[in-house]
Design a protein around this motif. Sequence first.
Motif, PDB file in Angstrom:
ATOM      1  N   PRO A  99      13.236 -45.268 -11.604  1.00  0.00           N
ATOM      2  CA  PRO A  99      11.995 -45.151 -10.814  1.00  0.00           C
ATOM      3  C   PRO A  99      12.015 -46.008  -9.544  1.00  0.00           C
ATOM      4  CG  PRO A  99      11.610 -46.384 -12.856  1.00  0.00           C
ATOM      5  CD  PRO A  99      12.970 -45.788 -12.970  1.00  0.00           C
TER       6      PRO A  99
ATOM      7  N   VAL B  97       6.190 -48.631  -6.518  1.00  0.00           N
ATOM      8  CA  VAL B  97       6.303 -48.404  -5.072  1.00  0.00           C
ATOM      9  C   VAL B  97       5.730 -49.610  -4.330  1.00  0.00           C
ATOM     10  CG1 VAL B  97       5.496 -46.975  -3.145  1.00  0.00           C
ATOM     11  CG2 VAL B  97       6.340 -45.881  -5.237  1.00  0.00           C
TER      12      VAL B  97
ATOM     13  N   GLY C 103      -0.157 -39.032  -9.522  1.00  0.00           N
ATOM     14  CA  GLY C 103       0.280 -38.151 -10.603  1.00  0.00           C
ATOM     15  C   GLY C 103      -0.710 -37.042 -10.888  1.00  0.00           C
TER      16      GLY C 103
ATOM     17  N   LYS D 111       4.043 -49.710 -18.077  1.00  0.00           N
ATOM     18  CA  LYS D 111       5.304 -49.136 -18.552  1.00  0.00           C
ATOM     19  C   LYS D 111       5.469 -49.326 -20.044  1.00  0.00           C
ATOM     20  CE  LYS D 111       8.751 -46.880 -17.070  1.00  0.00           C
ATOM     21  NZ  LYS D 111       8.510 -45.717 -16.187  1.00  0.00           N
TER      22      LYS D 111
ATOM     23  N   ALA E 119      11.437 -44.957  -5.587  1.00  0.00           N
ATOM     24  CA  ALA E 119      10.626 -45.642  -4.576  1.00  0.00           C
ATOM     25  C   ALA E 119      11.441 -45.886  -3.309  1.00  0.00           C
ATOM     26  CB  ALA E 119      10.092 -46.962  -5.141  1.00  0.00           C
TER      27      ALA E 119
ATOM     28  N   CYS F  40       8.048 -42.152 -18.485  1.00  0.00           N
ATOM     29  CA  CYS F  40       7.573 -41.937 -17.126  1.00  0.00           C
ATOM     30  C   CYS F  40       6.462 -40.890 -17.142  1.00  0.00           C
ATOM     31  CB  CYS F  40       8.784 -41.466 -16.308  1.00  0.00           C
ATOM     32  SG  CYS F  40       8.457 -40.535 -14.816  1.00  0.00           S
TER      33      CYS F  40
ATOM     34  N   LYS G 273       4.394 -38.242  -3.949  1.00  0.00           N
ATOM     35  CA  LYS G 273       5.285 -38.622  -5.042  1.00  0.00           C
ATOM     36  C   LYS G 273       4.867 -37.965  -6.352  1.00  0.00           C
ATOM     37  CE  LYS G 273       8.648 -41.557  -3.984  1.00  0.00           C
ATOM     38  NZ  LYS G 273      10.014 -41.107  -4.346  1.00  0.00           N
ATOM     39  N   SER G 274       3.647 -37.420  -6.399  1.00  0.00           N
ATOM     40  CA  SER G 274       3.112 -36.902  -7.658  1.00  0.00           C
ATOM     41  C   SER G 274       3.668 -35.520  -7.975  1.00  0.00           C
ATOM     42  CB  SER G 274       1.586 -36.768  -7.564  1.00  0.00           C
ATOM     43  OG  SER G 274       0.990 -38.015  -7.358  1.00  0.00           O
TER      44      SER G 274
ATOM     45  N   CYS H  48       0.666 -41.617  -5.334  1.00  0.00           N
ATOM     46  CA  CYS H  48       1.314 -41.883  -6.623  1.00  0.00           C
ATOM     47  C   CYS H  48       0.325 -41.665  -7.758  1.00  0.00           C
ATOM     48  CB  CYS H  48       1.840 -43.319  -6.665  1.00  0.00           C
ATOM     49  SG  CYS H  48       3.077 -43.710  -5.428  1.00  0.00           S
TER      50      CYS H  48
ATOM     51  N   GLU I 149      14.962 -42.270 -17.729  1.00  0.00           N
ATOM     52  CA  GLU I 149      15.092 -43.674 -17.328  1.00  0.00           C
ATOM     53  C   GLU I 149      15.736 -44.389 -18.507  1.00  0.00           C
ATOM     54  OE1 GLU I 149      11.100 -44.975 -16.567  1.00  0.00           O
ATOM     55  OE2 GLU I 149      10.754 -43.521 -14.970  1.00  0.00           O
TER      56      GLU I 149
ATOM     57  N   ARG J  15       2.082 -46.616 -13.208  1.00  0.00           N
ATOM     58  CA  ARG J  15       3.484 -47.071 -13.165  1.00  0.00           C
ATOM     59  C   ARG J  15       4.088 -46.895 -11.788  1.00  0.00           C
ATOM     60  NH1 ARG J  15       2.883 -44.843 -18.277  1.00  0.00           N
ATOM     61  NH2 ARG J  15       2.117 -42.925 -17.346  1.00  0.00           N
ATOM     62  N   LEU J  16       3.996 -45.654 -11.263  1.00  0.00           N
ATOM     63  CA  LEU J  16       4.709 -45.326 -10.031  1.00  0.00           C
ATOM     64  C   LEU J  16       4.099 -46.062  -8.843  1.00  0.00           C
ATOM     65  CD1 LEU J  16       6.950 -43.702  -8.754  1.00  0.00           C
ATOM     66  CD2 LEU J  16       5.369 -41.779  -8.521  1.00  0.00           C
TER      67      LEU J  16
END
Lengths: 316, 316
Positions: free
Chosen positions: A139, A170, A219, A310, A143, A36, A240-241, A217, A56, A165-166
Amino acid sequence: MRALVLDPEPLVRNDYPDPKPGAGESLIRVRMAGICGTDLELARGYMNYRGIPGHEFVGEVAGGAGAMPLGRRIVGEINAACGRCHFCLANLGRHCPNRTVLGILGRNGAFAEYLTLPDRNLVELPDSIPDELGVFVEPIAAAYEIFEQVHLGRNERILILGDGRLGALVGLVLWAEGYDPLIGGHHAEKLDLLTALSLKTELQQHLRPGFDTVIDCTGKANGLQRAIELVRPRGRIILKSTAAVSSELNLAPLVINEISVVGSRCGRFAPAVEALASGKLDPRPLISALYPLAEAPAAFAAAGDSENFKVLLKIE
Amino acid sequence: MRALVLDPEPLVRNDYPDPKPGAGESLIRVRMAGICGTDLELARGYMNYRGIPGHEFVGEVAGGAGAMPLGRRIVGEINAACGRCHFCLANLGRHCPNRTVLGILGRNGAFAEYLTLPDRNLVELPDSIPDELGVFVEPIAAAYEIFEQVHLGRNERILILGDGRLGALVGLVLWAEGYDPLIGGHHAEKLDLLTALSLKTELQQHLRPGFDTVIDCTGKANGLQRAIELVRPRGRIILKSTAAVSSELNLAPLVINEISVVGSRCGRFAPAVEALASGKLDPRPLISALYPLAEAPAAFAAAGDSENFKVLLKIE
């Protein structure tokens, strides 16, 4: 046991001591794990983490207190809470001030042959969810956490900022729940893949302001600044970051435009397991590569490549 | 006319051209005005403003379209909106993208003998509210805006961060509405005055984390960082500060602790006028000094002195 250790550089060790489950804990043999953005940030110094990262995973019960039968395939909620404090009693163990967090805070994680978690953190994985799908439970739960925090209107113009990824997860979750978000990103090839998964996409430089809700998202530490530029007055930003570095930020537009910002982190596993079991959500097209644990540093490098979504680790 | 002009330094001019009301606008003779933290920030370069500042005032109608009789004593909402856009039609002219803002954006303000405002911005001031009370309508409306945006629970632990003008007014408004906030500040003498006005106070260095809601009224760019330290996980921050400068900010705790941040600016005048007319709210003890317009630069200096609360200008 074999494990990837951050010190802070990622390094594979074959002689790491096996973990011993404490009272009320199970020993878990890890089967598969996902890398992640947070893991990459930990390797950059975020949280000053030393030890085994990874949160994860899919595993199977290999010993311990015995709340679940040996061999049972499970996923595990990552916050190990005290169970006694104000937050735990309010069913918010994810915010327990005494918690450890798998592979992030005070507790070795899943990039290893074995890990330990409290029995109450374990969630049985239905046979219909194979390992490579089950590693997405954590993950995807993050979301779904958005729905626990805010009400998204059916007609809202929703922008997901970031095509990593995120952002992709989402986007897939919102789509599975009947929303039609736009994903804004910098990588044309990744946006093409997301378009093929039925998601609306746009290159970031073509985005115009006026979204009701922007979900950051990226990051990146500057993701909030960009979200502030793109959300409408009185709109909402979901953050979310998490990034290791601070960022210079001009907050005046946030006040002038009366924008709301909601920090959003981990979620409950149940809605994620249900969504994957029902088939309405299948993120497997986002798997870019699968590495054995022995090649974990190469897997980290691949996960840090912005062309990839991923990257998974198979623990054998 | 006589006016204080920012260029960007505050300078009194006696030959400034009288303003001419446009279609649907009234000419207002200013009677009294209040200096706000935003005015001090404008003088430091915020918004790159050039012209006459001032947006807290009591005046009387002196000409124009004639929606109100000549001589009628009024206060005026500061956002002059287009009346036609999406926001205006949703009764949110304060967010109209085409707006001018009195003394802040594209429209000369109240530190002058005359100003102009659209008729629909004018609110009659009851005889029971004298000028030195009426100048507080605008900042008190900004405090009441909080109730339009969020629901404050009766048992919430509420911290107001900052013992300046805005913090004091927000504290008095919350107290008048039945809440019991704590005001945290750096100035023992100001906190003593606020204590005498029935408010709970605490020196900032003695504050401990765990507040349900933190209202940032510091007027400082780093106010949000301090608020993040003091709010509980899943708590709420209301951001009232606008500052000219950016600030280095570590956003990870906002995400990890799932904190909400709500930017909050101007409010409707009606609740503020009602509260002042009812007598449940009397901020006059906060008046530190009253200067004639001719001495406006000295008044600005006094308003910038952290020992003072509210500094007023009498326009004669």
